[in-house]
Write a protein that holds these residues in place. Sequence first.
Motif, PDB file in Angstrom:
ATOM      1  N   LEU A  44       0.829  -1.205   0.000  1.00 55.06           N
ATOM      2  CA  LEU A  44       0.000   0.000   0.000  1.00 55.06           C
ATOM      3  C   LEU A  44       0.864   1.256   0.000  1.00 55.06           C
ATOM      4  CD1 LEU A  44      -2.779  -1.058   2.516  1.00 55.06           C
ATOM      5  CD2 LEU A  44      -3.082  -0.596   0.071  1.00 55.06           C
ATOM      6  N   ARG A  45       1.925   1.248   0.811  1.00 56.78           N
ATOM      7  CA  ARG A  45       2.838   2.390   0.873  1.00 56.78           C
ATOM      8  C   ARG A  45       3.535   2.598  -0.463  1.00 56.78           C
ATOM      9  NH1 ARG A  45       7.770   4.288   1.110  1.00 56.78           N
ATOM     10  NH2 ARG A  45       8.220   6.056   2.481  1.00 56.78           N
ATOM     11  N   ARG A  46       4.021   1.509  -1.032  1.00 53.52           N
ATOM     12  CA  ARG A  46       4.705   1.604  -2.328  1.00 53.52           C
ATOM     13  C   ARG A  46       3.784   2.219  -3.379  1.00 53.52           C
ATOM     14  NH1 ARG A  46       4.920  -3.606  -4.768  1.00 53.52           N
ATOM     15  NH2 ARG A  46       3.049  -2.815  -5.750  1.00 53.52           N
ATOM     16  N   ASP A  47       2.549   1.749  -3.434  1.00 52.28           N
ATOM     17  CA  ASP A  47       1.589   2.274  -4.409  1.00 52.28           C
ATOM     18  C   ASP A  47       1.288   3.749  -4.148  1.00 52.28           C
ATOM     19  OD1 ASP A  47       1.534  -0.256  -5.497  1.00 52.28           O
ATOM     20  OD2 ASP A  47      -0.421  -0.784  -4.627  1.00 52.28           O
ATOM     21  N   ALA A  48       1.143   4.122  -2.877  1.00 49.06           N
ATOM     22  CA  ALA A  48       0.852   5.521  -2.532  1.00 49.06           C
ATOM     23  C   ALA A  48       2.030   6.426  -2.900  1.00 49.06           C
ATOM     24  CB  ALA A  48       0.517   5.649  -1.050  1.00 49.06           C
ATOM     25  N   VAL A  49       3.248   5.971  -2.652  1.00 49.18           N
ATOM     26  CA  VAL A  49       4.433   6.761  -2.998  1.00 49.18           C
ATOM     27  C   VAL A  49       4.544   6.900  -4.513  1.00 49.18           C
ATOM     28  CG1 VAL A  49       6.974   6.759  -2.987  1.00 49.18           C
ATOM     29  CG2 VAL A  49       5.718   6.298  -0.878  1.00 49.18           C
ATOM     30  N   GLN A  50       4.275   5.836  -5.243  1.00 47.40           N
ATOM     31  CA  GLN A  50       4.310   5.920  -6.704  1.00 47.40           C
ATOM     32  C   GLN A  50       3.276   6.917  -7.215  1.00 47.40           C
ATOM     33  OE1 GLN A  50       3.815   1.893  -8.064  1.00 47.40           O
ATOM     34  NE2 GLN A  50       6.004   1.442  -7.916  1.00 47.40           N
ATOM     35  N   GLU A  51       2.095   6.884  -6.644  1.00 45.58           N
ATOM     36  CA  GLU A  51       1.039   7.821  -7.045  1.00 45.58           C
ATOM     37  C   GLU A  51       1.448   9.263  -6.715  1.00 45.58           C
ATOM     38  OE1 GLU A  51      -2.538   9.210  -8.619  1.00 45.58           O
ATOM     39  OE2 GLU A  51      -1.576   7.260  -8.817  1.00 45.58           O
ATOM     40  N   TYR A  52       2.018   9.454  -5.530  1.00 41.49           N
ATOM     41  CA  TYR A  52       2.470  10.796  -5.139  1.00 41.49           C
ATOM     42  C   TYR A  52       3.544  11.289  -6.104  1.00 41.49           C
ATOM     43  CZ  TYR A  52       3.862  14.753  -2.321  1.00 41.49           C
ATOM     44  OH  TYR A  52       4.132  16.031  -1.898  1.00 41.49           O
ATOM     45  N   ASN A  53       4.519  10.446  -6.388  1.00 36.58           N
ATOM     46  CA  ASN A  53       5.604  10.825  -7.309  1.00 36.58           C
ATOM     47  C   ASN A  53       5.069  11.189  -8.684  1.00 36.58           C
ATOM     48  OD1 ASN A  53       7.654  10.449  -5.451  1.00 36.58           O
ATOM     49  ND2 ASN A  53       8.013   8.340  -6.042  1.00 36.58           N
ATOM     50  N   LYS A  54       4.107  10.432  -9.170  1.00 37.66           N
ATOM     51  CA  LYS A  54       3.537  10.672 -10.499  1.00 37.66           C
ATOM     52  C   LYS A  54       2.783  12.005 -10.536  1.00 37.66           C
ATOM     53  CE  LYS A  54      -0.101   8.410 -12.041  1.00 37.66           C
ATOM     54  NZ  LYS A  54      -0.952   7.275 -12.433  1.00 37.66           N
ATOM     55  N   ARG A  55       2.059  12.297  -9.475  1.00 34.83           N
ATOM     56  CA  ARG A  55       1.202  13.482  -9.477  1.00 34.83           C
ATOM     57  C   ARG A  55       1.866  14.742  -8.951  1.00 34.83           C
ATOM     58  NH1 ARG A  55      -4.224  11.984  -6.739  1.00 34.83           N
ATOM     59  NH2 ARG A  55      -4.800  13.981  -7.626  1.00 34.83           N
ATOM     60  N   PHE A  56       2.775  14.599  -7.957  1.00 32.73           N
ATOM     61  CA  PHE A  56       3.303  15.778  -7.275  1.00 32.73           C
ATOM     62  C   PHE A  56       4.824  15.859  -7.243  1.00 32.73           C
ATOM     63  CE2 PHE A  56      -0.728  14.506  -5.190  1.00 32.73           C
ATOM     64  CZ  PHE A  56      -1.507  15.551  -5.658  1.00 32.73           C
ATOM     65  N   GLY A  57       5.525  14.872  -7.773  1.00 34.16           N
ATOM     66  CA  GLY A  57       6.977  14.892  -7.771  1.00 34.16           C
ATOM     67  C   GLY A  57       7.550  14.006  -6.681  1.00 34.16           C
ATOM     68  N   PRO A  58       8.856  13.799  -6.719  1.00 36.48           N
ATOM     69  CA  PRO A  58       9.488  12.880  -5.769  1.00 36.48           C
ATOM     70  C   PRO A  58       9.485  13.412  -4.335  1.00 36.48           C
ATOM     71  CG  PRO A  58      11.145  13.990  -7.102  1.00 36.48           C
ATOM     72  CD  PRO A  58       9.811  14.384  -7.656  1.00 36.48           C
ATOM     73  N   LEU A  59       9.366  12.477  -3.392  1.00 42.59           N
ATOM     74  CA  LEU A  59       9.449  12.814  -1.971  1.00 42.59           C
ATOM     75  C   LEU A  59      10.891  12.808  -1.482  1.00 42.59           C
ATOM     76  CD1 LEU A  59       6.468  10.722  -0.584  1.00 42.59           C
ATOM     77  CD2 LEU A  59       6.700  13.206  -0.522  1.00 42.59           C
ATOM     78  N   THR A  60      11.726  11.996  -2.129  1.00 41.27           N
ATOM     79  CA  THR A  60      13.133  11.881  -1.747  1.00 41.27           C
ATOM     80  C   THR A  60      14.002  11.930  -3.001  1.00 41.27           C
ATOM     81  OG1 THR A  60      13.171   9.467  -1.907  1.00 41.27           O
ATOM     82  CG2 THR A  60      12.539  10.406   0.240  1.00 41.27           C
ATOM     83  N   PRO A  61      15.277  12.261  -2.856  1.00 42.52           N
ATOM     84  CA  PRO A  61      16.160  12.320  -4.026  1.00 42.52           C
ATOM     85  C   PRO A  61      16.263  10.985  -4.769  1.00 42.52           C
ATOM     86  CG  PRO A  61      17.228  13.346  -2.142  1.00 42.52           C
ATOM     87  CD  PRO A  61      15.963  12.712  -1.639  1.00 42.52           C
ATOM     88  N   GLU A  62      16.107   9.873  -4.059  1.00 45.71           N
ATOM     89  CA  GLU A  62      16.211   8.565  -4.704  1.00 45.71           C
ATOM     90  C   GLU A  62      15.082   8.320  -5.698  1.00 45.71           C
ATOM     91  OE1 GLU A  62      15.943   8.705  -1.179  1.00 45.71           O
ATOM     92  OE2 GLU A  62      18.099   8.855  -0.962  1.00 45.71           O
ATOM     93  N   GLN A  63      14.024   9.108  -5.606  1.00 47.51           N
ATOM     94  CA  GLN A  63      12.866   8.909  -6.465  1.00 47.51           C
ATOM     95  C   GLN A  63      12.913   9.759  -7.739  1.00 47.51           C
ATOM     96  OE1 GLN A  63       9.956   9.849  -3.524  1.00 47.51           O
ATOM     97  NE2 GLN A  63       9.956   7.792  -2.664  1.00 47.51           N
ATOM     98  N   VAL A  64      13.962  10.529  -7.918  1.00 40.61           N
ATOM     99  CA  VAL A  64      14.116  11.313  -9.141  1.00 40.61           C
ATOM    100  C   VAL A  64      14.360  10.350 -10.292  1.00 40.61           C
ATOM    101  CG1 VAL A  64      15.561  13.005 -10.337  1.00 40.61           C
ATOM    102  CG2 VAL A  64      14.991  13.341  -7.930  1.00 40.61           C
ATOM    103  N   THR A  65      13.618  10.528 -11.380  1.00 42.00           N
ATOM    104  CA  THR A  65      13.727   9.592 -12.502  1.00 42.00           C
ATOM    105  C   THR A  65      14.415  10.181 -13.729  1.00 42.00           C
ATOM    106  OG1 THR A  65      11.509  10.203 -13.236  1.00 42.00           O
ATOM    107  CG2 THR A  65      11.698   8.263 -11.806  1.00 42.00           C
ATOM    108  N   ASP A  66      14.677  11.470 -13.745  1.00 38.12           N
ATOM    109  CA  ASP A  66      15.322  12.100 -14.893  1.00 38.12           C
ATOM    110  C   ASP A  66      16.748  11.577 -15.019  1.00 38.12           C
ATOM    111  OD1 ASP A  66      16.642  13.855 -16.716  1.00 38.12           O
ATOM    112  OD2 ASP A  66      15.117  15.372 -16.309  1.00 38.12           O
TER     113      ASP A  66
END
Length: 82
Positions: A44-66
């Motif tokens: 559930l957390r993984r899915d919520a973080v993915q949704e947050y990243n997709k809609r509002f940007g990364p929460l942590t530097p490790e989530q930057v995809t560029d």
Amino acid sequence: MNEKNMLLSMIKKYDFTLKELNLYLDTHPNCRRALSMFRKYRELRRDAVQEYNKRFGPLTPEQVTDTQSWTWVEDPWPWERR
């Protein structure tokens, strides 16, 4: 509460639940129910973080995809985003 804050609140709740289950499993490693709950909330957390990243940007530097540049510093910090 707007959608962004609701999603962030859910992530925080999942974090808390996972930490508590982690502590419980440290002392009850054979509890199948707790292990099942840990897996469920981790997903559930993984899915919520993915949704947050997709809609509002990364929460942590490790989530930057560029892959072309370090975009983490270009956007407002997670706590500055509105």
